[in-house]
Design an enzyme around this catalytic site. Sequence first.
Site, short mmCIF file in Angstrom:
data_model
loop_
_atom_site.label_atom_id
_atom_site.label_comp_id
_atom_site.label_asym_id
_atom_site.label_seq_id
_atom_site.Cartn_x
_atom_site.Cartn_y
_atom_site.Cartn_z
N ARG A 114 83.23 9.81 87.14
CA ARG A 114 81.85 10.01 86.69
C ARG A 114 81.01 10.74 87.74
O ARG A 114 81.11 10.47 88.94
CB ARG A 114 81.22 8.66 86.38
CG ARG A 114 79.74 8.80 86.03
CD ARG A 114 79.31 7.77 85.09
NE ARG A 114 79.05 6.49 85.75
CZ ARG A 114 78.47 5.48 85.12
NH1 ARG A 114 78.11 5.60 83.86
NH2 ARG A 114 78.27 4.34 85.74
N ARG B 247 69.79 -6.80 79.39
CA ARG B 247 71.09 -7.03 80.01
C ARG B 247 71.34 -8.52 80.23
O ARG B 247 72.41 -8.89 80.73
CB ARG B 247 71.12 -6.33 81.35
CG ARG B 247 72.22 -5.27 81.44
CD ARG B 247 72.11 -4.68 82.78
NE ARG B 247 73.13 -3.84 83.25
CZ ARG B 247 73.07 -2.51 83.26
NH1 ARG B 247 72.09 -1.89 82.70
NH2 ARG B 247 74.02 -1.82 83.85
N ARG C 16 80.36 -5.20 88.90
CA ARG C 16 79.51 -4.91 87.75
C ARG C 16 80.16 -5.38 86.44
O ARG C 16 79.48 -5.83 85.53
CB ARG C 16 79.19 -3.42 87.69
CG ARG C 16 78.27 -3.00 88.83
CD ARG C 16 78.19 -1.52 89.00
NE ARG C 16 77.54 -0.86 87.88
CZ ARG C 16 77.74 0.41 87.55
NH1 ARG C 16 78.59 1.15 88.23
NH2 ARG C 16 77.09 0.93 86.55
N ARG D 268 77.62 8.22 91.87
CA ARG D 268 76.74 7.06 92.07
C ARG D 268 77.37 6.11 93.08
O ARG D 268 78.55 5.81 93.00
CB ARG D 268 76.54 6.33 90.74
CG ARG D 268 75.47 6.95 89.90
CD ARG D 268 75.42 6.38 88.52
NE ARG D 268 75.42 4.92 88.47
CZ ARG D 268 75.19 4.23 87.35
NH1 ARG D 268 74.97 4.86 86.22
NH2 ARG D 268 75.20 2.92 87.36
N LYS E 187 77.33 4.51 77.26
CA LYS E 187 75.99 4.28 76.67
C LYS E 187 75.05 5.44 76.99
O LYS E 187 74.36 5.94 76.12
CB LYS E 187 75.37 2.99 77.21
CG LYS E 187 76.14 1.72 76.89
CD LYS E 187 75.36 0.48 77.31
CE LYS E 187 75.11 0.38 78.80
NZ LYS E 187 76.33 0.24 79.62
#
Length: 210
Positions: free
Chosen positions: A123, A88, A167, A156, A13
């Site tokens: 990531r 969300r 998550r 992160r 996203k």
Amino acid sequence: MKLILLGAPGAGKGTQAEILSRLCAVPTISTGNILRAAMKNGTPVGLQAKAYVESGKLVPDEVIMGIVRERLAEPDCAGGYILDGVPRTIPQAEMLEQLGIDVDVALSIEITDETIVERMSGRRVCSHCGASFHVANNPPKEEGKCDLCGGELIIRKDDAPETVKARLEVYHRETEPLKAFYEARGKLRTVDNQPSIPETTAAIRTVLGI
Ligand code: AMP
């Protein structure tokens, strides 16, 4: 263009929002980036959010909606925006409607949990501007350095495998029902994650007709 990007954490996203922002000349409002900046700066919102974000839980709806309401009132949002990572939960979507925020499309990027888990390990995000990269799929020009602002690239904390699992559970429980919410309003569009970033962008452009 008023667009909501839906999809699991790691679906792409943020990456697609950056590309679409440039393409359509509208800002991206990323609640995740706003929260990370607030945490880094130690603001009251940042302090409130820290424990939730770092354990992969959702920050309370009221905190999020305060952030979004303020940000959408800024002049650069007058011509449209892309919402990345918000709403969300169903209550957040209802609150947006109550604020009179009417989006054109809610676009869901569809991807399997297995691909997400694989992808999250590579990531990297810019500690300064929040731009995201991937060691294999979207490497920065210079290792460890952001292409956009030169900031340091970091992992992160909430991309740790255990937190990613948490998550994903939160996503399926709290966020995925938003697809039916927007479907019922005739606003849902879906696109399958593609093998590369440009191919996913192309698929999105086809679906949006841009
Ligand atoms: P993201 O960068 O969108 O993956 O967001 C990172 C983390 O910030 C999430 O795991 C949540 O803890 C928090 N967060 C971001 N956006 C929201 C939201 N709309 N509602 C609740 N928590 C959020």
